[in-house]
Design a protein around this motif. Sequence first.
Motif, PDB file in Angstrom:
ATOM      1  N   ARG A 129       7.585   2.851  -3.030  1.00 60.65           N
ATOM      2  CA  ARG A 129       8.759   2.805  -2.149  1.00 60.65           C
ATOM      3  C   ARG A 129       8.318   2.991  -0.699  1.00 60.65           C
ATOM      4  O   ARG A 129       7.379   3.733  -0.417  1.00 60.65           O
ATOM      5  CB  ARG A 129       9.746   3.916  -2.539  1.00 60.65           C
ATOM      6  CG  ARG A 129      11.062   3.896  -1.752  1.00 60.65           C
ATOM      7  CD  ARG A 129      12.102   4.858  -2.375  1.00 60.65           C
ATOM      8  NE  ARG A 129      11.709   6.255  -2.171  1.00 60.65           N
ATOM      9  CZ  ARG A 129      12.181   7.032  -1.188  1.00 60.65           C
ATOM     10  NH1 ARG A 129      13.078   6.569  -0.336  1.00 60.65           N
ATOM     11  NH2 ARG A 129      11.777   8.286  -1.063  1.00 60.65           N
ATOM     12  N   THR A 188      18.085  14.571   4.959  1.00 58.45           N
ATOM     13  CA  THR A 188      16.816  15.143   5.400  1.00 58.45           C
ATOM     14  C   THR A 188      17.088  16.358   6.290  1.00 58.45           C
ATOM     15  O   THR A 188      18.177  16.487   6.865  1.00 58.45           O
ATOM     16  CB  THR A 188      16.013  14.133   6.251  1.00 58.45           C
ATOM     17  OG1 THR A 188      16.735  13.886   7.472  1.00 58.45           O
ATOM     18  CG2 THR A 188      15.799  12.815   5.522  1.00 58.45           C
ATOM     19  N   ASP A 215      11.084  11.747   4.644  1.00 59.61           N
ATOM     20  CA  ASP A 215      11.294  11.163   3.317  1.00 59.61           C
ATOM     21  C   ASP A 215       9.936  10.778   2.701  1.00 59.61           C
ATOM     22  O   ASP A 215       9.630  11.115   1.551  1.00 59.61           O
ATOM     23  CB  ASP A 215      12.198   9.921   3.463  1.00 59.61           C
ATOM     24  CG  ASP A 215      12.581   9.301   2.130  1.00 59.61           C
ATOM     25  OD1 ASP A 215      11.854   9.516   1.144  1.00 59.61           O
ATOM     26  OD2 ASP A 215      13.596   8.569   2.082  1.00 59.61           O
ATOM     27  N   SER A 218       7.649  13.829   1.814  1.00 60.69           N
ATOM     28  CA  SER A 218       8.107  14.662   0.697  1.00 60.69           C
ATOM     29  C   SER A 218       8.171  13.914  -0.635  1.00 60.69           C
ATOM     30  O   SER A 218       8.617  14.473  -1.631  1.00 60.69           O
ATOM     31  CB  SER A 218       9.462  15.307   1.049  1.00 60.69           C
ATOM     32  OG  SER A 218      10.365  14.318   1.495  1.00 60.69           O
ATOM     33  N   HIS A 219       7.733  12.648  -0.675  1.00 62.56           N
ATOM     34  CA  HIS A 219       7.676  11.912  -1.957  1.00 62.56           C
ATOM     35  C   HIS A 219       6.309  11.249  -2.106  1.00 62.56           C
ATOM     36  O   HIS A 219       5.937  10.414  -1.271  1.00 62.56           O
ATOM     37  CB  HIS A 219       8.776  10.850  -2.025  1.00 62.56           C
ATOM     38  CG  HIS A 219      10.163  11.417  -2.017  1.00 62.56           C
ATOM     39  ND1 HIS A 219      10.893  11.598  -0.863  1.00 62.56           N
ATOM     40  CD2 HIS A 219      10.949  11.873  -3.037  1.00 62.56           C
ATOM     41  CE1 HIS A 219      12.068  12.125  -1.162  1.00 62.56           C
ATOM     42  NE2 HIS A 219      12.127  12.305  -2.469  1.00 62.56           N
ATOM     43  N   ASP A 221       5.152   8.987  -4.097  1.00 64.68           N
ATOM     44  CA  ASP A 221       5.076   7.532  -4.343  1.00 64.68           C
ATOM     45  C   ASP A 221       5.611   6.720  -3.169  1.00 64.68           C
ATOM     46  O   ASP A 221       5.760   5.511  -3.254  1.00 64.68           O
ATOM     47  CB  ASP A 221       5.857   7.176  -5.616  1.00 64.68           C
ATOM     48  CG  ASP A 221       7.363   7.431  -5.469  1.00 64.68           C
ATOM     49  OD1 ASP A 221       7.776   8.078  -4.468  1.00 64.68           O
ATOM     50  OD2 ASP A 221       8.128   6.984  -6.349  1.00 64.68           O
ATOM     51  N   THR A 222       5.958   7.437  -2.060  1.00 61.58           N
ATOM     52  CA  THR A 222       6.627   6.792  -0.932  1.00 61.58           C
ATOM     53  C   THR A 222       5.769   6.860   0.329  1.00 61.58           C
ATOM     54  O   THR A 222       5.203   7.906   0.637  1.00 61.58           O
ATOM     55  CB  THR A 222       7.990   7.485  -0.659  1.00 61.58           C
ATOM     56  OG1 THR A 222       8.766   7.436  -1.847  1.00 61.58           O
ATOM     57  CG2 THR A 222       8.736   6.799   0.478  1.00 61.58           C
TER      58      THR A 222
END
Length: 449
Positions: A129, A188, A215, A218-219, A221-222
């Motif tokens: 993502r 956020t 965003d 904190s992820h 896969d992003t």
Amino acid sequence: MQTKIVLDETEIPRRWYNIMADMPKPPAPVLHPGTKKPVTPDDLKPIFPMGLIEQEVSTKRWIDIPEEVLKIYALWRPSPLFRAHRLEAYLKTPARIYYKNESFSPPGSHKPNTAVAQAYYNKKEGIKRLATETGAGQWGSALAMAGRFMGIDVTVYMVRVSYDQKPYRRILMETWGANVHASPTELTNAGKKVLAEDPSSPGSLGIAISEAVEDAVSHADTNYALGSVLNHVLIHQSIIGLEAKEQLKKVNDYPDVVIASCGGGSNFGGIAFPFLMDKFAGKAVRALAVEPASCPTLTKGPYTYDFGDEAGLTPLVKMYTLGHNFVPPGIHAGGLRYHGDSPLVSQFYNEGIIEAVAYNQLPVFEAAMVFARTEGLIPAPESAHAILGAINEAKQATEEGKERVILFNLSGHGHFDLSAYDSFLRGKLQDYEYPEAEIKKSLKDLPVV
Ligand SMILES: *Cc1c(COP(=O)(O)O)cnc(C)c1O
């Protein structure tokens, strides 16, 4: 007397140009927001793929364009170069005016040139993502399409004022499958903080960038994607200038001046840097960046280290800036409302290698009308800044009775900006004064380095 100068699909440049190989002085280092020491590739890994981090600091002159990216480029590239015969006749100028037409891409601007490349390198490194910001929506729509092509989800934080003013670009993004939020959001910490202070905040690119970076960090896969400003973005956009050079060669011409609008600097760098390569080799060619008077980064800001975003999450880059807290007026050229500028463009301006000028909104729209009524194409309000720059150069050539070859970048069409044209046609469009007090205030918050 050709009007469209076109290249065959087999003539798409297969390499991007990296001006960092040819700069007279090395680029100023990028600093860590905490330690204020030069960043390392590891510092950038939480938000960018290695493929792009390597390009960000590369000093290789030519970078191969991946085959998969070239195949997608072929949907709209090579973009045509136009000779503006009808505009020239209207202006009664001895100047020859050419424009590179980047409006043919599916989202209607130059932005997919880098969006597709960025989505590609992220996919290659397993990212699922991408989070990003968008102002007027051109970047968000370009990344939405690119993410769709590469099988990556896209989350867009869209500046509130544009989200409300320009619903059609949100619909474009959603059609390509992106998730779009009006920024500031409650999703956020950065967004919550702004809303606590001002629940009716119109948002800004700086705030939206903070949200998207948060965003991404904190992820796992992003990743984060930025549509302008950074070196790798300007490398990808070099395809514009590289094609334009080939096209001008076909008609045995060469520009005296290359002009583009300048928000974060990517379409300007994209068209101008391949010509600066010749300038560094001794050729006489000028490059002119055009910005709005209400967000006059190059022409009025100091050249200093600042954050790329409002919350101070990004590294510190040396650039012309109006301060990371600056919220510019809601002008219709939404793509030119960034508080800073590309560090490469900034450095060249500081070293006197390029020129810059700032114009008010009303004369810019008058230029857009002239262009629409002579050449037919309805330009993006951003691109109209470059058109006014070109018209002024042509008028100067007329006064001096000199031939002058002018090349400008038509960075996008204005089909989703018709409400701005409506305001202009009904006499409702106004010029914004240079917001001196606001800028003074935001410059007080510049980080100490
Ligand atoms: C985004 C945009 C711009 C300004 O961005 P740069 O990074 O300065 O190129 C100019 N024109 C159009 C059509 C845009 O979408």
